[in-house]
Motif scaffolding. Structure first.
Motif, PDB file in Angstrom:
ATOM      1  N   ARG A  50      14.423   2.272  -1.389  1.00  0.00           N
ATOM      2  CA  ARG A  50      13.063   1.722  -1.407  1.00  0.00           C
ATOM      3  C   ARG A  50      12.015   2.802  -1.172  1.00  0.00           C
ATOM      4  O   ARG A  50      10.865   2.634  -1.561  1.00  0.00           O
ATOM      5  N   THR A  51      12.406   3.896  -0.517  1.00  0.00           N
ATOM      6  CA  THR A  51      11.474   5.015  -0.354  1.00  0.00           C
ATOM      7  C   THR A  51      11.399   5.837  -1.628  1.00  0.00           C
ATOM      8  O   THR A  51      10.315   6.297  -2.021  1.00  0.00           O
ATOM      9  N   PHE A  52      12.546   6.026  -2.289  1.00  0.00           N
ATOM     10  CA  PHE A  52      12.581   6.885  -3.472  1.00  0.00           C
ATOM     11  C   PHE A  52      12.135   6.167  -4.743  1.00  0.00           C
ATOM     12  O   PHE A  52      11.679   6.805  -5.681  1.00  0.00           O
ATOM     13  N   MET A  53      12.283   4.829  -4.790  1.00  0.00           N
ATOM     14  CA  MET A  53      12.004   4.098  -6.029  1.00  0.00           C
ATOM     15  C   MET A  53      10.574   4.281  -6.522  1.00  0.00           C
ATOM     16  O   MET A  53      10.360   4.625  -7.698  1.00  0.00           O
ATOM     17  N   PRO A  54       9.532   4.053  -5.691  1.00  0.00           N
ATOM     18  CA  PRO A  54       8.176   4.270  -6.218  1.00  0.00           C
ATOM     19  C   PRO A  54       7.914   5.731  -6.560  1.00  0.00           C
ATOM     20  O   PRO A  54       7.192   6.025  -7.515  1.00  0.00           O
ATOM     21  N   PHE A  55       8.510   6.631  -5.791  1.00  0.00           N
ATOM     22  CA  PHE A  55       8.350   8.070  -6.044  1.00  0.00           C
ATOM     23  C   PHE A  55       8.932   8.440  -7.410  1.00  0.00           C
ATOM     24  O   PHE A  55       8.268   9.091  -8.226  1.00  0.00           O
ATOM     25  N   ILE A  56      10.174   7.994  -7.665  1.00  0.00           N
ATOM     26  CA  ILE A  56      10.824   8.292  -8.945  1.00  0.00           C
ATOM     27  C   ILE A  56      10.136   7.547 -10.083  1.00  0.00           C
ATOM     28  O   ILE A  56      10.043   8.066 -11.207  1.00  0.00           O
ATOM     29  N   SER A  57       9.624   6.349  -9.808  1.00  0.00           N
ATOM     30  CA  SER A  57       8.885   5.610 -10.833  1.00  0.00           C
ATOM     31  C   SER A  57       7.662   6.397 -11.283  1.00  0.00           C
ATOM     32  O   SER A  57       7.333   6.432 -12.473  1.00  0.00           O
ATOM     33  N   GLY A  58       6.987   7.022 -10.317  1.00  0.00           N
ATOM     34  CA  GLY A  58       5.837   7.842 -10.660  1.00  0.00           C
ATOM     35  C   GLY A  58       6.214   9.068 -11.469  1.00  0.00           C
ATOM     36  O   GLY A  58       5.506   9.456 -12.401  1.00  0.00           O
ATOM     37  N   ILE A  59       7.360   9.666 -11.121  1.00  0.00           N
ATOM     38  CA  ILE A  59       7.824  10.846 -11.867  1.00  0.00           C
ATOM     39  C   ILE A  59       8.236  10.469 -13.280  1.00  0.00           C
ATOM     40  O   ILE A  59       7.961  11.179 -14.244  1.00  0.00           O
ATOM     41  N   SER A  60       8.936   9.329 -13.409  1.00  0.00           N
ATOM     42  CA  SER A  60       9.536   8.952 -14.694  1.00  0.00           C
ATOM     43  C   SER A  60       8.506   8.543 -15.731  1.00  0.00           C
ATOM     44  O   SER A  60       8.837   8.393 -16.909  1.00  0.00           O
ATOM     45  N   GLY A  61       7.278   8.345 -15.303  1.00  0.00           N
ATOM     46  CA  GLY A  61       6.252   7.950 -16.258  1.00  0.00           C
ATOM     47  C   GLY A  61       6.149   6.446 -16.454  1.00  0.00           C
ATOM     48  O   GLY A  61       5.473   5.998 -17.392  1.00  0.00           O
ATOM     49  N   MET A  62       6.803   5.652 -15.587  1.00  0.00           N
ATOM     50  CA  MET A  62       6.643   4.204 -15.668  1.00  0.00           C
ATOM     51  C   MET A  62       5.162   3.869 -15.493  1.00  0.00           C
ATOM     52  O   MET A  62       4.516   4.360 -14.570  1.00  0.00           O
TER      53      MET A  62
ATOM     54  N   ARG B 286       3.055  -1.726 -15.133  1.00  0.00           N
ATOM     55  CA  ARG B 286       4.402  -2.316 -15.097  1.00  0.00           C
ATOM     56  C   ARG B 286       4.986  -2.211 -13.693  1.00  0.00           C
ATOM     57  O   ARG B 286       5.692  -3.102 -13.239  1.00  0.00           O
ATOM     58  N   PHE B 287       4.697  -1.118 -13.016  1.00  0.00           N
ATOM     59  CA  PHE B 287       5.245  -0.885 -11.683  1.00  0.00           C
ATOM     60  C   PHE B 287       4.668  -1.850 -10.648  1.00  0.00           C
ATOM     61  O   PHE B 287       5.407  -2.417  -9.831  1.00  0.00           O
ATOM     62  N   THR B 288       3.372  -2.054 -10.682  1.00  0.00           N
ATOM     63  CA  THR B 288       2.683  -2.739  -9.588  1.00  0.00           C
ATOM     64  C   THR B 288       3.108  -4.192  -9.359  1.00  0.00           C
ATOM     65  O   THR B 288       3.352  -4.582  -8.213  1.00  0.00           O
ATOM     66  N   PRO B 289       3.217  -5.044 -10.390  1.00  0.00           N
ATOM     67  CA  PRO B 289       3.608  -6.435 -10.109  1.00  0.00           C
ATOM     68  C   PRO B 289       4.955  -6.554  -9.416  1.00  0.00           C
ATOM     69  O   PRO B 289       5.114  -7.363  -8.486  1.00  0.00           O
TER      70      PRO B 289
ATOM     71  N   ILE C  97       0.841  -1.206   0.000  1.00  0.00           N
ATOM     72  CA  ILE C  97       0.000   0.000   0.000  1.00  0.00           C
ATOM     73  C   ILE C  97       0.872   1.251   0.000  1.00  0.00           C
ATOM     74  O   ILE C  97       0.574   2.240  -0.680  1.00  0.00           O
ATOM     75  N   GLY C  98       1.981   1.204   0.759  1.00  0.00           N
ATOM     76  CA  GLY C  98       2.892   2.344   0.798  1.00  0.00           C
ATOM     77  C   GLY C  98       3.474   2.660  -0.563  1.00  0.00           C
ATOM     78  O   GLY C  98       3.574   3.827  -0.961  1.00  0.00           O
ATOM     79  N   ASP C  99       3.886   1.625  -1.299  1.00  0.00           N
ATOM     80  CA  ASP C  99       4.425   1.832  -2.641  1.00  0.00           C
ATOM     81  C   ASP C  99       3.402   2.502  -3.554  1.00  0.00           C
ATOM     82  O   ASP C  99       3.739   3.393  -4.343  1.00  0.00           O
ATOM     83  N   GLN C 100       2.152   2.056  -3.459  1.00  0.00           N
ATOM     84  CA  GLN C 100       1.113   2.647  -4.304  1.00  0.00           C
ATOM     85  C   GLN C 100       0.925   4.127  -3.984  1.00  0.00           C
ATOM     86  O   GLN C 100       0.813   4.967  -4.884  1.00  0.00           O
ATOM     87  N   CYS C 101       0.897   4.427  -2.698  1.00  0.00           N
ATOM     88  CA  CYS C 101       0.753   5.819  -2.267  1.00  0.00           C
ATOM     89  C   CYS C 101       1.905   6.671  -2.792  1.00  0.00           C
ATOM     90  O   CYS C 101       1.694   7.748  -3.357  1.00  0.00           O
ATOM     91  N   ASN C 102       3.126   6.166  -2.638  1.00  0.00           N
ATOM     92  CA  ASN C 102       4.312   6.929  -3.028  1.00  0.00           C
ATOM     93  C   ASN C 102       4.394   7.086  -4.549  1.00  0.00           C
ATOM     94  O   ASN C 102       4.843   8.122  -5.056  1.00  0.00           O
ATOM     95  N   TYR C 103       3.991   6.061  -5.271  1.00  0.00           N
ATOM     96  CA  TYR C 103       3.984   6.135  -6.735  1.00  0.00           C
ATOM     97  C   TYR C 103       3.106   7.286  -7.212  1.00  0.00           C
ATOM     98  O   TYR C 103       3.498   8.092  -8.063  1.00  0.00           O
ATOM     99  N   TRP C 104       1.895   7.381  -6.644  1.00  0.00           N
ATOM    100  CA  TRP C 104       0.967   8.413  -7.103  1.00  0.00           C
ATOM    101  C   TRP C 104       1.358   9.794  -6.594  1.00  0.00           C
ATOM    102  O   TRP C 104       1.102  10.802  -7.270  1.00  0.00           O
TER     103      TRP C 104
ATOM    104  N   GLU D  97      17.382   6.672 -10.459  1.00  0.00           N
ATOM    105  CA  GLU D  97      17.074   6.762 -11.888  1.00  0.00           C
ATOM    106  C   GLU D  97      17.966   5.836 -12.700  1.00  0.00           C
ATOM    107  O   GLU D  97      17.518   5.244 -13.692  1.00  0.00           O
ATOM    108  N   ALA D  98      19.231   5.687 -12.275  1.00  0.00           N
ATOM    109  CA  ALA D  98      20.145   4.780 -12.980  1.00  0.00           C
ATOM    110  C   ALA D  98      19.672   3.339 -12.867  1.00  0.00           C
ATOM    111  O   ALA D  98      19.775   2.560 -13.826  1.00  0.00           O
ATOM    112  N   MET D  99      19.152   2.962 -11.684  1.00  0.00           N
ATOM    113  CA  MET D  99      18.612   1.611 -11.528  1.00  0.00           C
ATOM    114  C   MET D  99      17.419   1.390 -12.447  1.00  0.00           C
ATOM    115  O   MET D  99      17.285   0.323 -13.061  1.00  0.00           O
ATOM    116  N   ILE D 100      16.557   2.391 -12.554  1.00  0.00           N
ATOM    117  CA  ILE D 100      15.387   2.262 -13.423  1.00  0.00           C
ATOM    118  C   ILE D 100      15.815   2.163 -14.878  1.00  0.00           C
ATOM    119  O   ILE D 100      15.306   1.337 -15.648  1.00  0.00           O
TER     120      ILE D 100
END
Length: 225
Positions: free
Chosen positions: A143-155, A159-162, A88-95, A122-125
Motif C-alpha cells: 500500500r505504500t509502494f502502490m501509489p508510488f509505482i502508479s505514479g512512475i508507471s504513467g497511470m 484512473r488512479f484517484t477513484p 491525501i497520503g496516496d495523492q502525495c505518494n503518487y506525485w 508492478e505485476a499487480m498493476i
C-alpha cells in the motif's frame, strides 16, 4: 534516538501509544493518528509503520466504556481523520513517484523497496490495472509502494484517484470499526498485544507469500533435448 524510540514503541504497543496521546487531549491524538497513517501511505520511506494495528487500537478507544458509556475518542471525529489520511497520503505518494520516482529507486535509499517488492507491485498493476490500487491498500508495504509505482508507471491520475479513494475509505473504516466493535471484548482486552501481533501477521502473509513465490516459484528453463 527519540524518534526511533517513538516508532519502536508504536510498533510494539499502539494501544499504549494512543493512551499516552489521549492524556494530551483529543485533538493531539487525532493529529498523531492522522500523521502516522498519512506518513505510512504518503511517504515511500516509511512502509513499516503499523497502519492496520493503529486503526484497530484507535477504534478500541472510540468505543464507549462499558461502565461509564463514555469513549476516549469520539468516533464521529475519528472516522473523518482516518478517511482523509490515506487518501491525501496516496495523492502525495503518487506525485512523488510521478516526478521523482526513478531517481529515488536508482538512489537505493529506500531499502524496503527491494526488486521483489517492486516487481510484485508492478505485476499487480499489469494484472489488475487501476483495481490494483484498491487491492494494494490492504497489503502492508504494497500500500505504500502502490501509489508510488502508479505514479512512475504513467497511470493517469484520473484512473488512479477513484480506486485510491475507495481503497482508503474501505481499509480505514474496516480496521477502525473492527477495533470499535471487538476491541472491548474481555478476551481481546486481556490479550490485546497478541491480537495486534495477529493482525500484523495476517496482513503480512499475502506479501510474504508473494515474495516467496517471486523468489522460488520461477520455473527452471527447459533444457533442449
Amino acid at each position: 534516538m527519540g524518534i526511533i524510540n517513538f516508532f519502536v514503541n508504536l510498533l510494539k504497543d499502539p494501544r499504549t501509544a494512543i493512551a499516552s496521546w489521549i492524556a494530551m487531549g483529543v485533538a493531539p491524538t487525532l493529529g498523531f493518528i492522522f500523521l502516522i497513517v498519512f506518513v505510512e501511505t504518503g511517504v515511500v520511506f516509511f512502509p513499516f509503520l503499523p497502519g492496520d494495528s493503529l486503526l484497530f487500537a484507535a477504534g478500541f478507544f472510540a468505543a464507549p466504556d462499558a461502565k461509564t458509556g463514555v469513549s476516549a475518542l469520539p468516533l464521529f471525529a475519528l472516522l473523518p481523520v482516518v478517511w482523509c489520511a490515506p487518501i491525501i497520503g496516496d495523492q502525495c505518494n503518487y506525485w512523488i513517484g510521478h516526478f521523482f520516482g526513478r531517481r529515488i529507486i536508482e538512489s537505493g535509499k529506500v531499502k524496503a523497496m527491494t526488486p521483489e517488492r517492486i516487481a510484485k507491485t508492478e505485476a499487480m498493476i499489469d494484472k489488475w490495472g487501476p483495481l490494483a490500487v484498491f487491492l494494494g491498500r490492504f497489503f502492508p508495504f504494497i500500500r505504500t509502494f502502490m501509489p508510488f509505482i502508479s505514479g512512475i508507471s504513467g497511470m493517469r491520475w484520473s484512473r488512479f484517484t477513484p480506486f485510491s479513494v475507495l481503497g482508503g475509505l474501505c481499509w480505514s473504516t474496516l480496521f477502525t470499526l473492527l477495533g470499535y466493535f471487538f476491541g472491548g471484548i474481555p478476551a481481546v482486552q486481556k490479550h490485546f498485544e497478541l491480537v495486534i501481533i495477529a493482525i500484523l501477521v495476517l496482513s503480512l502473509i499475502p506479501t510474504i507469500v508473494g515474495l516467496l513465490k517471486a523468489k522460488f516459484g520461477k520455473k527452471a528453463p527447459a533444457t533442449e533435448a
